[in-house]
Design an enzyme around this catalytic site. Structure first.
Site, PDB file in Angstrom:
ATOM      1  N   TYR A 160       0.828  -1.217   0.000  1.00 31.01           N
ATOM      2  CA  TYR A 160       0.000   0.000   0.000  1.00 31.01           C
ATOM      3  C   TYR A 160       0.862   1.268   0.000  1.00 31.01           C
ATOM      4  CZ  TYR A 160      -4.105  -2.840   0.088  1.00 31.01           C
ATOM      5  OH  TYR A 160      -5.084  -3.737  -0.288  1.00 31.01           O
TER       6      TYR A 160
ATOM      7  N   GLN B 258     -15.038   2.084  -5.981  1.00 34.19           N
ATOM      8  CA  GLN B 258     -14.319   0.970  -5.344  1.00 34.19           C
ATOM      9  C   GLN B 258     -12.838   1.314  -5.246  1.00 34.19           C
ATOM     10  OE1 GLN B 258     -15.809  -3.031  -7.148  1.00 34.19           O
ATOM     11  NE2 GLN B 258     -16.338  -1.432  -8.616  1.00 34.19           N
TER      12      GLN B 258
ATOM     13  N   ASP C  50      -7.806   5.271  -4.656  1.00 34.89           N
ATOM     14  CA  ASP C  50      -7.107   6.521  -5.002  1.00 34.89           C
ATOM     15  C   ASP C  50      -8.037   7.706  -4.732  1.00 34.89           C
ATOM     16  OD1 ASP C  50      -8.650   7.380  -7.408  1.00 34.89           O
ATOM     17  OD2 ASP C  50      -7.807   5.594  -8.354  1.00 34.89           O
TER      18      ASP C  50
ATOM     19  N   HIS D 158     -14.496   0.871  -0.717  1.00 36.19           N
ATOM     20  CA  HIS D 158     -13.368  -0.013  -0.371  1.00 36.19           C
ATOM     21  C   HIS D 158     -12.248   0.736   0.342  1.00 36.19           C
ATOM     22  CE1 HIS D 158     -14.618  -3.206  -3.629  1.00 36.19           C
ATOM     23  NE2 HIS D 158     -15.389  -3.230  -2.553  1.00 36.19           N
TER      24      HIS D 158
ATOM     25  N   THR E 225     -15.327  -1.143 -14.224  1.00 37.93           N
ATOM     26  CA  THR E 225     -15.236  -2.194 -13.196  1.00 37.93           C
ATOM     27  C   THR E 225     -15.595  -3.534 -13.831  1.00 37.93           C
ATOM     28  OG1 THR E 225     -16.019  -2.970 -11.035  1.00 37.93           O
ATOM     29  CG2 THR E 225     -17.569  -1.622 -12.311  1.00 37.93           C
ATOM     30  N   SER E 226     -14.872  -4.589 -13.431  1.00 35.00           N
ATOM     31  CA  SER E 226     -15.000  -5.884 -14.113  1.00 35.00           C
ATOM     32  C   SER E 226     -16.191  -6.712 -13.639  1.00 35.00           C
ATOM     33  CB  SER E 226     -13.717  -6.695 -13.912  1.00 35.00           C
ATOM     34  OG  SER E 226     -13.533  -6.967 -12.529  1.00 35.00           O
TER      35      SER E 226
ATOM     36  N   ASN F 251     -17.258   0.641 -20.309  1.00 36.02           N
ATOM     37  CA  ASN F 251     -16.049  -0.161 -20.073  1.00 36.02           C
ATOM     38  C   ASN F 251     -15.294  -0.282 -21.400  1.00 36.02           C
ATOM     39  OD1 ASN F 251     -14.226  -2.429 -19.300  1.00 36.02           O
ATOM     40  ND2 ASN F 251     -15.602  -2.643 -17.551  1.00 36.02           N
TER      41      ASN F 251
ATOM     42  N   ALA G  49     -12.415   5.261 -20.993  1.00 39.44           N
ATOM     43  CA  ALA G  49     -13.243   6.133 -20.147  1.00 39.44           C
ATOM     44  C   ALA G  49     -13.026   7.614 -20.431  1.00 39.44           C
ATOM     45  CB  ALA G  49     -12.961   5.828 -18.672  1.00 39.44           C
TER      46      ALA G  49
HETATM   47  C1  BJW Z   1     -11.341   0.308 -18.528  1.00 37.03           C
HETATM   48  C2  BJW Z   1     -10.188   1.016 -18.930  1.00 37.03           C
HETATM   49  C3  BJW Z   1     -10.385   2.285 -19.512  1.00 37.03           C
HETATM   50  C4  BJW Z   1      -9.551  -0.850 -18.084  1.00 37.03           C
HETATM   51  N1  BJW Z   1     -11.638   2.754 -19.669  1.00 37.03           N
HETATM   52  N2  BJW Z   1     -12.569   0.795 -18.704  1.00 37.03           N
HETATM   53  C5  BJW Z   1     -18.889 -15.932  -3.871  1.00 37.03           C
HETATM   54  C6  BJW Z   1     -19.940 -15.284  -4.532  1.00 37.03           C
HETATM   55  C7  BJW Z   1     -20.209 -13.937  -4.284  1.00 37.03           C
HETATM   56  C8  BJW Z   1     -19.467 -13.219  -3.383  1.00 37.03           C
HETATM   57  C9  BJW Z   1     -18.435 -13.858  -2.739  1.00 37.03           C
HETATM   58  C10 BJW Z   1     -18.155 -15.189  -2.964  1.00 37.03           C
HETATM   59  N3  BJW Z   1     -17.083 -15.534  -2.212  1.00 37.03           N
HETATM   60  C11 BJW Z   1     -16.682 -14.442  -1.506  1.00 37.03           C
HETATM   61  C12 BJW Z   1     -17.502 -13.413  -1.810  1.00 37.03           C
HETATM   62  C13 BJW Z   1     -17.423 -12.030  -1.296  1.00 37.03           C
HETATM   63  C14 BJW Z   1     -16.224 -11.294  -1.823  1.00 37.03           C
HETATM   64  C15 BJW Z   1     -16.177 -11.404  -3.347  1.00 37.03           C
HETATM   65  O1  BJW Z   1     -16.812 -10.676  -4.079  1.00 37.03           O
HETATM   66  N4  BJW Z   1     -15.374 -12.317  -3.867  1.00 37.03           N
HETATM   67  C16 BJW Z   1     -15.313 -12.533  -5.314  1.00 37.03           C
HETATM   68  C17 BJW Z   1     -13.874 -12.710  -5.729  1.00 37.03           C
HETATM   69  C18 BJW Z   1     -16.212 -13.662  -5.669  1.00 37.03           C
HETATM   70  N5  BJW Z   1     -16.412  -9.897  -1.428  1.00 37.03           N
HETATM   71  C19 BJW Z   1     -16.004  -9.448  -0.246  1.00 37.03           C
HETATM   72  O2  BJW Z   1     -15.389 -10.144   0.538  1.00 37.03           O
HETATM   73  C20 BJW Z   1     -16.401  -8.036   0.090  1.00 37.03           C
HETATM   74  N6  BJW Z   1     -17.079  -8.013   1.342  1.00 37.03           N
HETATM   75  C21 BJW Z   1     -18.259  -8.608   1.516  1.00 37.03           C
HETATM   76  O3  BJW Z   1     -18.825  -9.228   0.621  1.00 37.03           O
HETATM   77  O4  BJW Z   1     -18.812  -8.422   2.758  1.00 37.03           O
HETATM   78  C22 BJW Z   1     -20.075  -9.045   3.038  1.00 37.03           C
HETATM   79  C23 BJW Z   1     -21.274  -8.314   2.504  1.00 37.03           C
HETATM   80  C24 BJW Z   1     -22.401  -9.024   2.124  1.00 37.03           C
HETATM   81  C25 BJW Z   1     -23.527  -8.354   1.644  1.00 37.03           C
HETATM   82  C26 BJW Z   1     -23.547  -6.978   1.558  1.00 37.03           C
HETATM   83  C27 BJW Z   1     -22.432  -6.278   1.960  1.00 37.03           C
HETATM   84  C28 BJW Z   1     -21.312  -6.959   2.415  1.00 37.03           C
HETATM   85  C29 BJW Z   1     -15.155  -7.158   0.188  1.00 37.03           C
HETATM   86  C30 BJW Z   1     -14.500  -6.972  -1.140  1.00 37.03           C
HETATM   87  C31 BJW Z   1     -13.211  -6.181  -0.974  1.00 37.03           C
HETATM   88  C32 BJW Z   1     -12.488  -5.983  -2.293  1.00 37.03           C
HETATM   89  N7  BJW Z   1     -11.235  -5.419  -2.035  1.00 37.03           N
HETATM   90  C33 BJW Z   1     -10.364  -5.013  -3.147  1.00 37.03           C
HETATM   91  C34 BJW Z   1      -9.069  -4.467  -2.542  1.00 37.03           C
HETATM   92  C35 BJW Z   1      -9.371  -3.076  -1.908  1.00 37.03           C
HETATM   93  C36 BJW Z   1      -8.159  -2.335  -1.511  1.00 37.03           C
HETATM   94  C37 BJW Z   1      -7.169  -2.181  -2.647  1.00 37.03           C
HETATM   95  O5  BJW Z   1      -7.396  -1.406  -3.579  1.00 37.03           O
HETATM   96  O6  BJW Z   1      -6.153  -2.851  -2.570  1.00 37.03           O
HETATM   97  O7  BJW Z   1     -11.009  -4.017  -3.943  1.00 37.03           O
HETATM   98  S1  BJW Z   1     -10.084  -6.338  -4.330  1.00 37.03           S
HETATM   99  C38 BJW Z   1     -10.087  -5.292  -5.755  1.00 37.03           C
HETATM  100  O8  BJW Z   1     -11.208  -5.629  -6.624  1.00 37.03           O
HETATM  101  C39 BJW Z   1     -10.346  -3.877  -5.233  1.00 37.03           C
HETATM  102  C40 BJW Z   1     -11.283  -3.330  -6.262  1.00 37.03           C
HETATM  103  O9  BJW Z   1     -11.989  -2.239  -5.738  1.00 37.03           O
HETATM  104  C41 BJW Z   1     -12.140  -4.531  -6.603  1.00 37.03           C
HETATM  105  C42 BJW Z   1     -12.856  -4.420  -7.930  1.00 37.03           C
HETATM  106  O10 BJW Z   1     -11.936  -4.345  -8.994  1.00 37.03           O
HETATM  107  P1  BJW Z   1     -12.268  -3.432 -10.256  1.00 37.03           P
HETATM  108  O11 BJW Z   1     -12.289  -2.026  -9.877  1.00 37.03           O
HETATM  109  O12 BJW Z   1     -13.479  -3.951 -10.934  1.00 37.03           O
HETATM  110  O13 BJW Z   1     -10.930  -3.642 -11.148  1.00 37.03           O
HETATM  111  P2  BJW Z   1     -10.623  -4.776 -12.243  1.00 37.03           P
HETATM  112  O14 BJW Z   1      -9.172  -4.735 -12.472  1.00 37.03           O
HETATM  113  O15 BJW Z   1     -11.229  -6.070 -11.888  1.00 37.03           O
HETATM  114  O16 BJW Z   1     -11.408  -4.266 -13.547  1.00 37.03           O
HETATM  115  C43 BJW Z   1     -11.035  -3.105 -14.255  1.00 37.03           C
HETATM  116  C44 BJW Z   1     -12.041  -2.892 -15.383  1.00 37.03           C
HETATM  117  O17 BJW Z   1     -11.721  -1.671 -16.015  1.00 37.03           O
HETATM  118  C45 BJW Z   1     -12.015  -3.985 -16.458  1.00 37.03           C
HETATM  119  O18 BJW Z   1     -13.345  -4.401 -16.707  1.00 37.03           O
HETATM  120  C46 BJW Z   1     -11.417  -3.280 -17.678  1.00 37.03           C
HETATM  121  O19 BJW Z   1     -11.978  -3.733 -18.909  1.00 37.03           O
HETATM  122  C47 BJW Z   1     -11.798  -1.844 -17.418  1.00 37.03           C
HETATM  123  N8  BJW Z   1     -10.899  -0.841 -18.010  1.00 37.03           N
HETATM  124  N9  BJW Z   1      -9.102   0.282 -18.648  1.00 37.03           N
HETATM  125  C48 BJW Z   1     -12.699   1.994 -19.256  1.00 37.03           C
HETATM  126  N10 BJW Z   1      -9.353   3.045 -19.932  1.00 37.03           N
END
Ligand code: BJW
Length: 231
Positions: free
Chosen positions: A53, A88, A91, A106, A173-174, A198, A216
């Site tokens: 971090y 999410q 930054d 997040h 977001t993916s 996206n 974007a």
């Molecule tokens: C462009 C572009 C350009 C590129 N223009 N586009 C089974 C089923 C369902 C859920 C679960 C399960 N098992 C476990 C879970 C829960 C779990 C989960 O979802 N797991 C999955 C892996 C299945 N979730 C959790 O544990 C969460 N908590 C939780 O659920 O609590 C209980 C609850 C229940 C009910 C209600 C409420 C709560 C916590 C999740 C924490 C995620 N943490 C992270 C790290 C944060 C800190 C850090 O930054 O280090 O968050 S992981 C990481 O992924 C980060 C991001 O915010 C998150 C999402 O990623 P994001 O932003 O989508 O990035 P990418 O890289 O995946 O995608 C980028 C996209 O941009 C792509 O689509 C590209 O195409 C696009 N792109 N350039 C436009 N120029």
């Protein structure tokens, strides 16, 4: 007066030079998620996590908000109804781009959290392992980010606004991570129009009523222009 909820992910900051997570060369290709983004990883090797971090904090400090961040700030300023941006991203490019009504579901890189008493405080440079909490003096500082298995922030407020949304957009977001990936279903239940913006369709893309594909910095300003013209 319509309510617009916008969910953003790493893709909105990609053109500012911030790495996404799931790209071929993204953060999860360089680090094991279990090691750096879970409470268990932090308990096992706090230095690895704190260094991860600290490195990202430095990267973000050298980045600037891009045209997409700025367009969302313009939407908030000029739309006659409510605009809520739920990011999410950890930054601070939305706030530096001018967005005010913003939720960091997040967490934030520029914030530290006491694992003992939940006190939060701003952090600009490097965090140290075992850094003291300014409120309770315990050596229990951790990055103020939401790891897998932890509850994202302000979920009640998010679901409240989603429940009365007229329009929902997910930008860069993916759709891999819940609960954020479920917001489109919640907005649909509320009767909202939904759009995915996206580079490419995602695994939840079929749940949206429409989609706009492209970088974007081009698609978001054009989409904002269109929304403001229809105001
Ligand atoms: C462009 C572009 C350009 C590129 N223009 N586009 C089974 C089923 C369902 C859920 C679960 C399960 N098992 C476990 C879970 C829960 C779990 C989960 O979802 N797991 C999955 C892996 C299945 N979730 C959790 O544990 C969460 N908590 C939780 O659920 O609590 C209980 C609850 C229940 C009910 C209600 C409420 C709560 C916590 C999740 C924490 C995620 N943490 C992270 C790290 C944060 C800190 C850090 O930054 O280090 O968050 S992981 C990481 O992924 C980060 C991001 O915010 C998150 C999402 O990623 P994001 O932003 O989508 O990035 P990418 O890289 O995946 O995608 C980028 C996209 O941009 C792509 O689509 C590209 O195409 C696009 N792109 N350039 C436009 N120029």
């Amino acid at each position: 007066m319509s309510t617009i909820v916008i969910l953003t992910g790493a893709g909105i900051s990609a053109e500012s030079g911030i790495e996404t997570f799931r790209a071929e060369t993204g953060l999860w290709a360089q680090h094991r998620v279990e090691d750096v983004a879970t409470p268990e990883g932090f308990a096992k090797d706090p230095k690895l996590v704190v260094d991860f971090y600290n490195g990202r904090r430095i990267q973000v400090a050298g980045a600037e908000p891009n045209a997409a961040h700025k367009a969302l700030a313009r939407l908030e300023a000029e739309h006659t109804g409510e605009v809520l941006v739920v990011t999410q991203n950890v930054d601070d490019l939305h706030e530096r781009g001018g967005t005010r009504n913003l939720i960091h579901m997040h967490g934030a890189l520029n914030s530290a959290l006491c694992a003992g008493c939940d006190h939060r405080w701003p952090i600009a440079g490097d965090m140290q392992v075992g850094q003291q909490c300014p409120a309770c003096s315990a050596p229990t500082a951790r990055p103020d980010v939401v790891w897998f298995g932890e509850m994202p922030y302000e979920m009640d407020r998010i679901f409240d606004v989603l429940g009365r949304a007229d329009f929902f957009a997910a930008i860069g977001t993916s759709g891999n991570v819940y609960p954020a990936a479920g917001f489109v279903a919640e907005a649909t239940r509320a009767g909202a129009d939904t759009v995915e913006i996206n580079m490419a369709p995602t695994i939840v893309g079929s749940e949206f009523t429409s989609s706009i594909m492209g970088p974007a910095t081009q698609t978001v300003p054009a989409w904002v222009d269109k929304i403001l013209k229809s105001n």
